[in-house]
Scaffold this active site. Sequence first.
Site, PDB file in Angstrom:
ATOM      1  N   ASP A 107       4.123  22.914  46.631  1.00 27.05           N
ATOM      2  CA  ASP A 107       2.747  23.312  46.302  1.00 27.05           C
ATOM      3  C   ASP A 107       2.826  24.499  45.345  1.00 27.05           C
ATOM      4  O   ASP A 107       3.050  25.642  45.776  1.00 27.05           O
ATOM      5  CB  ASP A 107       1.981  23.708  47.580  1.00 27.05           C
ATOM      6  CG  ASP A 107       1.709  22.516  48.494  1.00 27.05           C
ATOM      7  OD1 ASP A 107       2.318  21.446  48.268  1.00 27.05           O
ATOM      8  OD2 ASP A 107       0.905  22.660  49.432  1.00 27.05           O
ATOM      9  N   LYS A 167      -4.406  20.565  44.629  1.00 26.87           N
ATOM     10  CA  LYS A 167      -4.695  21.290  45.873  1.00 26.87           C
ATOM     11  C   LYS A 167      -5.680  22.404  45.548  1.00 26.87           C
ATOM     12  O   LYS A 167      -5.542  23.116  44.549  1.00 26.87           O
ATOM     13  CB  LYS A 167      -3.407  21.858  46.452  1.00 26.87           C
ATOM     14  CG  LYS A 167      -3.603  22.722  47.713  1.00 26.87           C
ATOM     15  CD  LYS A 167      -2.267  23.188  48.248  1.00 26.87           C
ATOM     16  CE  LYS A 167      -2.428  24.145  49.420  1.00 26.87           C
ATOM     17  NZ  LYS A 167      -1.104  24.662  49.894  1.00 26.87           N
ATOM     18  N   LYS A 175      -5.602  17.643  47.930  1.00 22.99           N
ATOM     19  CA  LYS A 175      -5.327  18.372  49.176  1.00 22.99           C
ATOM     20  C   LYS A 175      -6.335  19.495  49.298  1.00 22.99           C
ATOM     21  O   LYS A 175      -6.452  20.334  48.387  1.00 22.99           O
ATOM     22  CB  LYS A 175      -3.914  18.939  49.207  1.00 22.99           C
ATOM     23  CG  LYS A 175      -3.634  19.832  50.458  1.00 22.99           C
ATOM     24  CD  LYS A 175      -2.211  20.316  50.490  1.00 22.99           C
ATOM     25  CE  LYS A 175      -1.959  21.295  51.645  1.00 22.99           C
ATOM     26  NZ  LYS A 175      -0.538  21.768  51.673  1.00 22.99           N
TER      27      LYS A 175
HETATM   28  O1  LIG Z   1      -2.258  25.276  52.683  1.00 20.47           O
HETATM   29  C1  LIG Z   1      -2.106  26.453  52.554  1.00 20.47           C
HETATM   30  C2  LIG Z   1      -3.050  27.473  53.058  1.00 20.47           C
HETATM   31  O2  LIG Z   1      -2.405  28.693  53.128  1.00 20.47           O
HETATM   32  C3  LIG Z   1      -3.645  27.210  54.442  1.00 20.47           C
HETATM   33  O3  LIG Z   1      -4.749  28.088  54.541  1.00 20.47           O
HETATM   34  P1  LIG Z   1      -5.202  28.701  55.951  1.00 20.47           P
HETATM   35  O4  LIG Z   1      -4.086  29.618  56.410  1.00 20.47           O
HETATM   36  O5  LIG Z   1      -6.494  29.444  55.663  1.00 20.47           O
HETATM   37  O6  LIG Z   1      -5.403  27.533  56.913  1.00 20.47           O
END
Ligand SMILES: O=C[C@H](O)COP(=O)(O)O
Length: 222
Positions: free
Chosen positions: A89, A153, A182
């Site tokens: 990512d 994403k 995503k």
């Molecule tokens: O997908 C990557 C993000 O850091 C996930 O965000 P979050 O920690 O707010 O769920």
Amino acid sequence: MNFAARIDHTLLRPDCTEAQIIQLCEEATAHGFATVCVPPCYVALAAGKLEGTAVGICTVIGFPLGYATSAVKFKEAEVALYDGATELDMVINISALKSGKTAAIQDEILDLADLCHVHQAQLKVIIETALLSEAEIELAAALCVAGEADFVKTSTGFASRGASVADIELLRRVLPETMRIKAAGGIRTRAAAEALVAAGADRIGSSNSIALLAESDESTSA
Ligand SMILES: O=C[C@H](O)COP(=O)(O)O
């Protein structure tokens, strides 16, 4: 596809511990999440813990600000793939996007996508929608397509907000069907996650994955 198989079970906090990463891997195996999403320094550990399972190994590149040089991002990606990552990512260079440096951004995405694909891995490009206008989101999406990324994403989870339904609807409208989306950042309830999927998200990134599943059990038992 069952809901857990859509989720990247994520732990990217700067104060996370090795023990928490190990627990993340155990949870991912138990619940059948798509991947664990971990800091680059823990890719080898996670790959070892999850060897022989169906759980993928996701990490982040140029994270969370996106303005590392292309050479640094490429090296970070090479090391992550060598350590066992199956999905990267990568944060787009938001500053370059806002400066009109579209050719450089497309080249960066294409180089990383080529590197991933040679290793049978996938590239997701984090565009950080919270910082972009609608026009900039459309431009970033077009550069992801031109750069042969596998996913767009929405967010790092480190900006003022995460994915919105409006983000997903806009991206779905301008992207070809072959480009997956995503949604990530601040997804704390099953209802929120299902709304993002209904709007067109293919994958959910969350550091709250277990709670999402727990809510689904409650909702089905209601
Ligand atoms: O997908 C990557 C993000 O850091 C996930 O965000 P979050 O920690 O707010 O769920």
